[in-house]
Design an enzyme around this catalytic site. Structure first.
Site, PDB file in Angstrom:
ATOM      1  N   ASP A 142     -45.395  67.914   4.518  1.00 17.31           N
ATOM      2  CA  ASP A 142     -44.221  67.127   4.136  1.00 17.31           C
ATOM      3  C   ASP A 142     -42.957  67.883   4.545  1.00 17.31           C
ATOM      4  O   ASP A 142     -42.843  69.097   4.371  1.00 17.31           O
ATOM      5  CB  ASP A 142     -44.231  66.866   2.627  1.00 17.31           C
ATOM      6  CG  ASP A 142     -43.274  65.754   2.241  1.00 17.31           C
ATOM      7  OD1 ASP A 142     -43.754  64.672   1.853  1.00 17.31           O
ATOM      8  OD2 ASP A 142     -42.040  65.954   2.334  1.00 17.31           O
TER       9      ASP A 142
ATOM     10  N   ASN B 126     -47.801  56.649  -3.916  1.00 21.30           N
ATOM     11  CA  ASN B 126     -46.818  55.736  -4.481  1.00 21.30           C
ATOM     12  C   ASN B 126     -46.958  54.385  -3.791  1.00 21.30           C
ATOM     13  O   ASN B 126     -47.077  54.322  -2.566  1.00 21.30           O
ATOM     14  CB  ASN B 126     -45.410  56.290  -4.270  1.00 21.30           C
ATOM     15  CG  ASN B 126     -45.198  57.616  -4.986  1.00 21.30           C
ATOM     16  OD1 ASN B 126     -45.639  57.782  -6.115  1.00 21.30           O
ATOM     17  ND2 ASN B 126     -44.541  58.563  -4.329  1.00 21.30           N
TER      18      ASN B 126
ATOM     19  N   GLN C 115     -42.108  54.912  -3.507  1.00 20.75           N
ATOM     20  CA  GLN C 115     -42.520  54.878  -2.094  1.00 20.75           C
ATOM     21  C   GLN C 115     -41.289  54.722  -1.207  1.00 20.75           C
ATOM     22  O   GLN C 115     -40.459  53.821  -1.428  1.00 20.75           O
ATOM     23  CB  GLN C 115     -43.505  53.731  -1.835  1.00 20.75           C
ATOM     24  CG  GLN C 115     -44.082  53.778  -0.418  1.00 20.75           C
ATOM     25  CD  GLN C 115     -45.166  52.741  -0.167  1.00 20.75           C
ATOM     26  OE1 GLN C 115     -45.355  51.807  -0.948  1.00 20.75           O
ATOM     27  NE2 GLN C 115     -45.875  52.893   0.939  1.00 20.75           N
ATOM     28  N   SER C 116     -41.159  55.597  -0.219  1.00 23.75           N
ATOM     29  CA  SER C 116     -40.020  55.529   0.704  1.00 23.75           C
ATOM     30  C   SER C 116     -40.453  55.317   2.144  1.00 23.75           C
ATOM     31  O   SER C 116     -39.629  54.945   2.980  1.00 23.75           O
ATOM     32  CB  SER C 116     -39.167  56.796   0.597  1.00 23.75           C
ATOM     33  OG  SER C 116     -39.916  57.937   0.946  1.00 23.75           O
TER      34      SER C 116
ATOM     35  N   HIS D 230     -49.897  56.667   2.292  1.00 17.21           N
ATOM     36  CA  HIS D 230     -50.057  58.115   2.370  1.00 17.21           C
ATOM     37  C   HIS D 230     -50.424  58.650   1.003  1.00 17.21           C
ATOM     38  O   HIS D 230     -49.989  58.116  -0.021  1.00 17.21           O
ATOM     39  CB  HIS D 230     -48.791  58.808   2.888  1.00 17.21           C
ATOM     40  CG  HIS D 230     -47.529  58.399   2.204  1.00 17.21           C
ATOM     41  ND1 HIS D 230     -46.898  57.197   2.465  1.00 17.21           N
ATOM     42  CD2 HIS D 230     -46.770  59.010   1.260  1.00 17.21           C
ATOM     43  CE1 HIS D 230     -45.808  57.094   1.723  1.00 17.21           C
ATOM     44  NE2 HIS D 230     -45.718  58.173   0.969  1.00 17.21           N
TER      45      HIS D 230
ATOM     46  N   HIS E 106     -50.122  62.152  -1.103  1.00 15.67           N
ATOM     47  CA  HIS E 106     -49.538  63.490  -1.183  1.00 15.67           C
ATOM     48  C   HIS E 106     -50.609  64.445  -1.719  1.00 15.67           C
ATOM     49  O   HIS E 106     -51.246  64.156  -2.740  1.00 15.67           O
ATOM     50  CB  HIS E 106     -48.368  63.502  -2.170  1.00 15.67           C
ATOM     51  CG  HIS E 106     -47.208  62.614  -1.805  1.00 15.67           C
ATOM     52  ND1 HIS E 106     -46.049  63.107  -1.241  1.00 15.67           N
ATOM     53  CD2 HIS E 106     -47.020  61.281  -1.932  1.00 15.67           C
ATOM     54  CE1 HIS E 106     -45.184  62.103  -1.055  1.00 15.67           C
ATOM     55  NE2 HIS E 106     -45.760  60.984  -1.465  1.00 15.67           N
TER      56      HIS E 106
HETATM   57  P1  AMP Z   1     -43.082  58.554  -0.591  1.00 14.47           P
HETATM   58  O1  AMP Z   1     -41.736  58.757  -1.236  1.00 14.47           O
HETATM   59  O2  AMP Z   1     -44.250  58.600  -1.530  1.00 14.47           O
HETATM   60  O3  AMP Z   1     -43.079  57.323   0.301  1.00 14.47           O
HETATM   61  O4  AMP Z   1     -43.295  59.822   0.348  1.00 14.47           O
HETATM   62  C1  AMP Z   1     -42.775  59.911   1.627  1.00 14.47           C
HETATM   63  C2  AMP Z   1     -42.762  61.368   1.978  1.00 14.47           C
HETATM   64  O5  AMP Z   1     -42.603  61.481   3.376  1.00 14.47           O
HETATM   65  C3  AMP Z   1     -41.642  62.174   1.340  1.00 14.47           C
HETATM   66  O6  AMP Z   1     -42.201  63.227   0.553  1.00 14.47           O
HETATM   67  C4  AMP Z   1     -40.852  62.703   2.539  1.00 14.47           C
HETATM   68  O7  AMP Z   1     -40.373  64.004   2.338  1.00 14.47           O
HETATM   69  C5  AMP Z   1     -41.898  62.651   3.638  1.00 14.47           C
HETATM   70  N1  AMP Z   1     -41.384  62.546   4.998  1.00 14.47           N
HETATM   71  C6  AMP Z   1     -40.441  61.693   5.454  1.00 14.47           C
HETATM   72  N2  AMP Z   1     -40.252  61.860   6.776  1.00 14.47           N
HETATM   73  C7  AMP Z   1     -41.096  62.847   7.170  1.00 14.47           C
HETATM   74  C8  AMP Z   1     -41.367  63.498   8.405  1.00 14.47           C
HETATM   75  N3  AMP Z   1     -40.724  63.158   9.535  1.00 14.47           N
HETATM   76  N4  AMP Z   1     -42.301  64.477   8.418  1.00 14.47           N
HETATM   77  C9  AMP Z   1     -42.941  64.830   7.287  1.00 14.47           C
HETATM   78  N5  AMP Z   1     -42.737  64.256   6.099  1.00 14.47           N
HETATM   79  C10 AMP Z   1     -41.818  63.292   6.037  1.00 14.47           C
END
Ligand code: AMP
Length: 110
Positions: A28, A83, A90-91, A96, A98
């Protein structure tokens, strides 16, 4: 297209720790624990809420692989989080899980 699809397609770099024909795991970019790895299916599922029965075997494999990666990273105790939906945090809208470890975790999560 999501940023994770771009990582799968090698359009943007990532610190990849495992890859095979079904899943990809990488560190991450904003780690929330000493070890923070994301494992994703290569199939572009949005979240577990979009799974159907044809995904059972692949997601079961992804979870098994998440545990193997945690152990390979030297983690005895670890947390797996997925998430589903913006309200749950979820973003990135590509499924995915974690893999978090290397510090104590509390319950309930925030
Ligand atoms: P979520 O908020 O559960 O959708 O998790 C998305 C995760 O993706 C977050 O922990 C971000 O830090 C991670 N993330 C976003 N862009 C990248 C990237 N380019 N490389 C690695 N991790 C990323």
């Amino acid at each position: 297209m999501t940023i994770f699809q771009k990582i799968i397609d090698r359009e943007i770099p990532a610190d990849i720790v495992f890859e095979d024909d079904r899943v990809l795991a990488f560190r991450d970019i904003q780690p929330q624990a000493p070890t923070h790895i994301l494992i994703i299916p290569k199939k572009p599922l949005v979240s577990v809420a979009q799974m159907d029965e044809s995904d059972h075997e692949m997601v079961g494999y992804l979870m098994h692989r998440a545990g193997l990666i945690a152990k390979e990273q030297g983690l005895e105790d670890f947390r797996l989080v997925t998430n589903s939906g913006a309200g749950a945090g979820q973003s990135v809208f590509h499924l995915h899980v974690h893999i978090l470890g290397g510090r104590p975790f509390h319950w309930p999560p925030g």
